[in-house]
Structures are given as C-alpha cells and as structure tokens.
Design a protein around this motif. Structure first.
Motif, PDB file in Angstrom:
ATOM      1  N   VAL A  16       2.768  -9.086   8.288  1.00  0.00           N
ATOM      2  CA  VAL A  16       2.508  -7.659   8.078  1.00  0.00           C
ATOM      3  C   VAL A  16       3.678  -6.635   8.812  1.00  0.00           C
ATOM      4  O   VAL A  16       4.064  -7.025  10.024  1.00  0.00           O
TER       5      VAL A  16
ATOM      6  N   PHE B 210       1.547  -1.013   9.339  1.00  0.00           N
ATOM      7  CA  PHE B 210       1.619  -0.249   8.174  1.00  0.00           C
ATOM      8  C   PHE B 210       0.257  -0.228   7.520  1.00  0.00           C
ATOM      9  O   PHE B 210      -0.289   0.611   6.476  1.00  0.00           O
ATOM     10  N   TYR B 211      -0.596  -1.376   7.854  1.00  0.00           N
ATOM     11  CA  TYR B 211      -1.890  -1.536   7.137  1.00  0.00           C
ATOM     12  C   TYR B 211      -2.810  -2.455   7.866  1.00  0.00           C
ATOM     13  O   TYR B 211      -2.062  -3.248   9.027  1.00  0.00           O
ATOM     14  N   SER B 212      -4.000  -2.873   7.776  1.00  0.00           N
ATOM     15  CA  SER B 212      -4.879  -3.764   8.486  1.00  0.00           C
ATOM     16  C   SER B 212      -4.253  -5.015   8.632  1.00  0.00           C
ATOM     17  O   SER B 212      -3.879  -5.501   7.712  1.00  0.00           O
TER      18      SER B 212
ATOM     19  N   GLY C 115      -4.877  -5.896   4.321  1.00  0.00           N
ATOM     20  CA  GLY C 115      -4.402  -4.385   3.751  1.00  0.00           C
ATOM     21  C   GLY C 115      -4.969  -3.940   2.514  1.00  0.00           C
ATOM     22  O   GLY C 115      -5.332  -2.839   2.251  1.00  0.00           O
TER      23      GLY C 115
ATOM     24  N   GLU D 150      -8.670  -3.084   2.904  1.00  0.00           N
ATOM     25  CA  GLU D 150      -8.558  -1.555   3.532  1.00  0.00           C
ATOM     26  C   GLU D 150      -8.323  -0.478   2.638  1.00  0.00           C
ATOM     27  O   GLU D 150      -9.161   0.438   2.618  1.00  0.00           O
ATOM     28  N   THR D 151      -7.367  -0.606   1.893  1.00  0.00           N
ATOM     29  CA  THR D 151      -6.898   0.372   0.656  1.00  0.00           C
ATOM     30  C   THR D 151      -8.186   0.817  -0.003  1.00  0.00           C
ATOM     31  O   THR D 151      -8.396   1.815  -0.376  1.00  0.00           O
TER      32      THR D 151
ATOM     33  N   LEU E 240       1.495   0.022  -0.886  1.00  0.00           N
ATOM     34  CA  LEU E 240       0.188  -0.829  -1.243  1.00  0.00           C
ATOM     35  C   LEU E 240      -0.732   0.127  -1.587  1.00  0.00           C
ATOM     36  O   LEU E 240      -1.434  -0.292  -2.731  1.00  0.00           O
ATOM     37  N   ASN E 241      -0.907   1.322  -1.154  1.00  0.00           N
ATOM     38  CA  ASN E 241      -1.741   2.328  -1.766  1.00  0.00           C
ATOM     39  C   ASN E 241      -1.649   2.502  -3.433  1.00  0.00           C
ATOM     40  O   ASN E 241      -2.598   2.605  -4.139  1.00  0.00           O
TER      41      ASN E 241
ATOM     42  N   ASP F 181      -2.488   8.931   4.919  1.00  0.00           N
ATOM     43  CA  ASP F 181      -2.224   7.439   5.418  1.00  0.00           C
ATOM     44  C   ASP F 181      -1.055   7.680   6.248  1.00  0.00           C
ATOM     45  O   ASP F 181      -0.131   6.704   6.172  1.00  0.00           O
TER      46      ASP F 181
ATOM     47  N   TYR G 261      -8.334   6.706   6.928  1.00  0.00           N
ATOM     48  CA  TYR G 261      -8.896   5.737   7.873  1.00  0.00           C
ATOM     49  C   TYR G 261      -9.230   6.615   9.178  1.00  0.00           C
ATOM     50  O   TYR G 261      -9.926   5.946  10.081  1.00  0.00           O
TER      51      TYR G 261
END
Length: 225
Positions: A18, A28-30, A34, A37-38, A67-68, A158, A190
């Motif tokens: 990650v 950048f994300y969980s 990730g 989460e998105t 990723l989103n 984000d 989030y």
C-alpha cells in the motif's frame, strides 16, 4: 528513482504493497482492502451505480493512485449503461504512472482500466476509451475547482485526513464544490470530522453521518437540495 520515491513532489513509502504519502504521512487507501473501501465510501455513498445515466459526471478531490476512478469505471461497465461517463479529478501532487500502476496491480479488477490511469498521468491529464473520459486537473484545487466550467452529479471527497491535509477541506473549497454540483447531486467522504460536516452543510448540502468502512465507525454523505 529509488524504492521509496515517486515524482519529486510526492515521495512514497510502501507498506505491505500500500502506498503511503511521504508528504502527508497517510496511506492512499485502507490497509485492509482499498477497493472495498472505495466501493463502500464513494460508490455506495453516492448511490452508485444506481444513479448512473448517459452523461453522468463524477468529480473528485485527490486522484491519488486512481483507485476510485477504477472502481467507478468498473461499476459503470457492470451497469451496462449506453452512453458516456465523465470523471474529473483535481490533484496537486500526482503520482508517477509507474507508482500508480504498482498500486493498482494489487487489485486484479483494476487491470482493464489501469491503462487509462497511466495514460492520463503520463500525458496531458486526459485519456478516454469506450465512452469513458478521464481528466486529471493538476494544481491546487482551491484555484482549479473555482475555474472549472462543468458540474458534477457526484463528488468523491478524498483528500488526505483533514488534520494532515487541511487545504482540501477548507470551507471556501467545499463551497466551490457545492457551486459545481448539479441540482440533486451528491458528495461522499470517508471523513466524519465535525468541521467537514459543518462546512458541507454551510455550503448547501444536506449532510448525514453514516456507517464507515472497516475500523472507521462513521463517514459523511451529502445531497444538494
């Protein structure tokens, strides 16, 4: 380029695959999942894919790894909508195409859409394929969002955590987000920070605190009346 460094503006560390921002000391994300989460925060938080239609416009503060965008395009493809999807992201510190691809490689579902992310990051910021248009607007969002000439049906808010990246959560910027939201449009983040919820409410969104993803108890959604 070293193992722990991306473009000069955005040094990276990698923890279990990650990417973690060296500039903001935030992943950048969980670290858990990730993509899940998105889907929970930004897709479900904006009522997607149920609201998709031809010409639907998504805007985002903080492109990150892309990723989103990948999750949105995968949902769009799964919904089998005839027409086009526009995705505009405002990013001050873009990653290199190589680092974005490295991050996305952790998610097999990203493979069909990662080339668009790479193409946009490597070139002018614009890339399109199969009815999907991606635009990455480089620069300080406090300056670029007010100059944007389009409207979004859904916003993905984000930025890194408000305590680490306060610029992307300022009242003035969130007011500009509202001014660039179509009637009935939505936003999701989030973050459940009180200051963020208040700023969104003052900008005109009807704000709700709803269950968050993973270890985060709450997140925030909003709808413009």
């Amino acid at each position: 380029m070293t193992e722990n460094q991306s473009f000069p503006d955005h040094p990276l560390d990698w923890r279990g695959g990650v990417p973690v921002s060296g500039r903001f000391d935030d992943p950048f994300y969980s670290l858990e999942d990730g993509l899940a989460e998105t889907r929970h925060v930004f897709l479900a938080g904006n009522g997607l894919p149920g609201r998709f239609r031809d010409g639907f416009s998504i805007a985002e503060l903080g492109f990150g790894t892309g990723l989103n965008f990948v999750a949105a395009v995968a949902a769009w493809a799964g919904a089998r909508i005839d027409g086009c999807l526009r995705f505009t992201s405002f990013e001050a510190y873009p990653l290199s195409p190589e680092d974005a691809r490295r991050a996305l490689d952790a998610f097999p579902e990203a493979a069909p859409h990662a080339p668009l992310v790479e193409a946009a990051l490597a070139g002018s910021g614009r890339a399109s394929a199969g009815g999907v248009t991606l635009e990455i607007v480089r620069g300080d969002a406090r300056e670029t969002v007010p100059r944007w000439t389009d409207m979004a049906d859904a916003w993905f808010l984000d930025g890194f955590a408000p305590a680490r990246n306060p610029e992307l959560w300022e009242e003035g910027l969130l007011s500009s987000v509202a001014r660039h939201t179509a009637p009935g449009g939505t936003c999701a983040t989030y973050s459940a920070a009180g200051a963020v919820r208040r700023a969104l409410a003052e900008a005109g969104f009807a704000v709700e605190r709803v269950p968050g993803y993973g270890r985060k108890r709450h997140m925030t959604t909003g709808r413009l009346g």
